[in-house]
Design an enzyme around this catalytic site. Sequence first.
Site, PDB file in Angstrom:
ATOM      1  NE  ARG A  86      82.043  41.132  29.309  1.00  0.00           N
ATOM      2  CZ  ARG A  86      80.424  40.174  29.168  1.00  0.00           C
ATOM      3  NH1 ARG A  86      80.140  42.036  29.734  1.00  0.00           N
ATOM      4  NH2 ARG A  86      80.380  39.527  29.279  1.00  0.00           N
ATOM      5  CE1 TYR A 216      80.128  48.356  25.209  1.00  0.00           C
ATOM      6  CE2 TYR A 216      82.101  46.679  25.795  1.00  0.00           C
ATOM      7  CZ  TYR A 216      80.704  47.602  25.583  1.00  0.00           C
ATOM      8  OH  TYR A 216      79.668  46.623  27.058  1.00  0.00           O
ATOM      9  CG  HIS A 245      79.922  40.312  37.562  1.00  0.00           C
ATOM     10  ND1 HIS A 245      79.272  39.489  36.215  1.00  0.00           N
ATOM     11  CD2 HIS A 245      79.545  41.632  36.753  1.00  0.00           C
ATOM     12  CE1 HIS A 245      78.372  40.257  35.352  1.00  0.00           C
ATOM     13  NE2 HIS A 245      78.974  41.441  36.096  1.00  0.00           N
ATOM     14  CB  SER A 267      75.680  40.933  31.064  1.00  0.00           C
ATOM     15  OG  SER A 267      77.245  41.296  32.255  1.00  0.00           O
ATOM     16  CB  CYS A 269      70.344  38.902  34.470  1.00  0.00           C
ATOM     17  SG  CYS A 269      70.087  37.610  33.631  1.00  0.00           S
ATOM     18  CG  ASP A 294      79.068  45.695  36.760  1.00  0.00           C
ATOM     19  OD1 ASP A 294      78.747  44.714  36.833  1.00  0.00           O
ATOM     20  OD2 ASP A 294      80.262  46.012  36.463  1.00  0.00           O
ATOM     21  NE  ARG A 385      77.298  47.540  28.632  1.00  0.00           N
ATOM     22  CZ  ARG A 385      77.261  46.658  29.222  1.00  0.00           C
ATOM     23  NH1 ARG A 385      77.450  47.763  30.363  1.00  0.00           N
ATOM     24  NH2 ARG A 385      77.270  45.584  28.969  1.00  0.00           N
TER      25      ARG A 385
END
Length: 601
Positions: A86, A216, A245, A267, A269, A294, A385
Amino acid sequence: MRNIAPAISPPAGIGDRKPANQAVLDWVQDVAKLTQPANIFWCDGSDRENAFLIEQSLQQNVLIKLNEKKVPRSYLHRSNPNDVARVEQFTFICTPTKEEAGPTNNWSEPAEMYLKLQTMLKGAMRGRTMFVIPYIMGPADSLLTKVGFEITDSKYVVLSMRIMTRMGDVAIKRLGDDANAEWNRGVHSLLDVDPTRRFICHFPQDNAIISVGSGYGGNVLLSKKCLALRIGSYLARKQGWLAEHMLILGVESPEGKKHYVAAAFPSACGKTNFAMLIPPKHFAGWKVTTVGDDIAWMQIRDGRLSAVNPENGYFGVVPGTSYKSNPNAMKSIEHDTLYTNVALTDDGDVWWEGKDGAPPAHAIDWRGNDWTPDSKEKAAHPNSRFATPMGNNPVLDPDVEKGEGVPISAIIFGGRRSDTMPLVFQAFDWNHGVYLGATMASETTAAAAGAVGQVRRDPMAMLPFCGYNIGDYFRHWIEIGKRLTNPPLIFNVNWFRKGEDGKFLWPGFGDNMRVLKWIIDRCEKSGGAVESPIGWLPSPHDVDLADLDVEHKCIVEILGIDHEEWKKELAGHQNFFESLGGVVPEELLKQREQLAARFKQ
C-alpha cells in the site's frame, strides 16, 4: 511477468451481462468515453467466466499455473517490483475542506483531483479490455451490505475480486433499477505502473474511488481498504454504525457457551493467526471459529454491537505462515488460491520464508530470478500475499452469512510492542477503552511502504484507513458508546513483548487462547483481576497457564507494568494528541489526565 495485457475477445455469453440500472450504464459509458478501451466486459462472477479469464491470464503471462497435485486450481502472480505494498503517501481523501479529511490523511480538493485523474485516465485503456465488476460487501441479506461497481483494466483484479467479494448477479439484484440507489463507483487503471503516476483517491461525498498506476492488491481491490474502511467509515459515521479494521472470531466453551470477539491489530501483527487460532491440547473441547480476519462492520442491535464481515475471502501476508504458526490458514491456501510475489519451486509449488520444511535447493524468486538458500535476497517478498475464498477455511463460523451479524462480547486492541505494554489488560469503561484504542501504537512492518521497526501511533489500527477527520472518528466512537446498553468490554493485548535478552516473553499463536479465555472469563464476570493505573490486569494465577513451558519470572514480567516506561508512554500519548492539532475530543483528553493522575497516586 506482464502486468498490462492487451484486449481479449470473449466467446458468446461471457462478458455481456449488463445491469438494468441506468445510473450504472451511464457511468460506465462516461468512463469508457474517457479511457477509450478496445471493448467492455461485464463480469458476472460465474465459473465459466473465471475459467475463461484464467486461460487468458496464463496465455498473456499475467498468471503462472502451479502444480495441480501440490496446489490444485492455484496460480502465481508477480507484481511490478516497484509496486508491492500500500502507498499511504499517495492515498488521498478528497473532501470539500481540509478539516473534513483531518490531520492524519493526505487531502486534495475534489475538483482539482478529479481533473488530474481524468487527465491521466484519458485514453488509458486504449487496446485493453475494460472490465466492469458488480459486487457486494456483506452478507446478501444484511442491512449493512453495500453495493459497489469496480471498473478495471486488470484481469488480476477481476480474479481477485471474485475471491474477495460476493460478485456478479447478487450485486445487480441487490442494487435493483432505482437510479437513486446508494452504490460505490470505483475506477482502476494500471496506466503504465509508474510510481510517479500512482494515486489512490477517495471522494466520500460522491461514494467514489479512483486508483491509478498500481497493480498491488491493497491499492486496487477497491472493495477492501478503499470501500470497506475509508469510504465505509465515512458512511458509518453518517448512518450511525462502525466500519473497523478488525477480525471477528467466535469462541465456544466445552459446555457450548459461545462469545464473539472483535480485535483491531495493525497489519502483520497476527490478525489472521488470531482469527484462526487453534487452542492448545490443555483446552480440549474449546473451539475458535472465524467470522472475518480483517474487517468488521458493526451496528447497534438491542443495545449491543452486532458485527458482520463484509468480505468473502482472505488477503493474507504469506511469509511466516506455516503449519506451526497457523495450520488453518495453511489448510485454507492448499487449493483455489491466488498467490502474489512468493517464490516458485522447480516442481511448480510455492515457497516463502517461514514455510514448513527445508528451503528448496533452487527456486525462482518473486522478481522472476534464480534463487538458492545462499542468495542475499529473500525468495518471497516480505509483503507477499495469498487471496483465498473464506469457504476454504476449515474453522469458518457457521453464522458468517447471518445478515444481522454476531453479538460482540469484547473488543481487543493490540499492536506489536517489544516493551511497555503488558500481555493483556482491561479498560475500566467504554471511554477508557476508546482511549486505549486511540493511543495504541505498533512497530512498523513491511505491509506499508516505509521504514520498518519504528513505533507509530495507529488509533484503532485505522490510521491509514479512516476516511474522515480522526477527531470526529474518536467522537463517533464515544457517541456509539452512549447508545449501547450492553457494551462490549474493551481490552489491550501485546503478544510481542521481549525480555532483556531480546527474545519474546510469550509463545503466542495457539497459546493466545489463554489470554482469550481470561477475556471471556471477564465477560462472564468470573475472571479475577487486579486494579492498576492502566486498567484491570490479570495476576499470574488469573490466567490458565497449565502445561505452558514458560518461566514464572517471564510471566510476572509480561503481566507487569514499568512506571518509567509508562512515563514515556504517557508523553507519547500527549505528543500524539498535540500532533493532531486540537481535534481530540475533551473526553479523551480527560482520560489522559486521569491516567497520569493514577500513576501519581
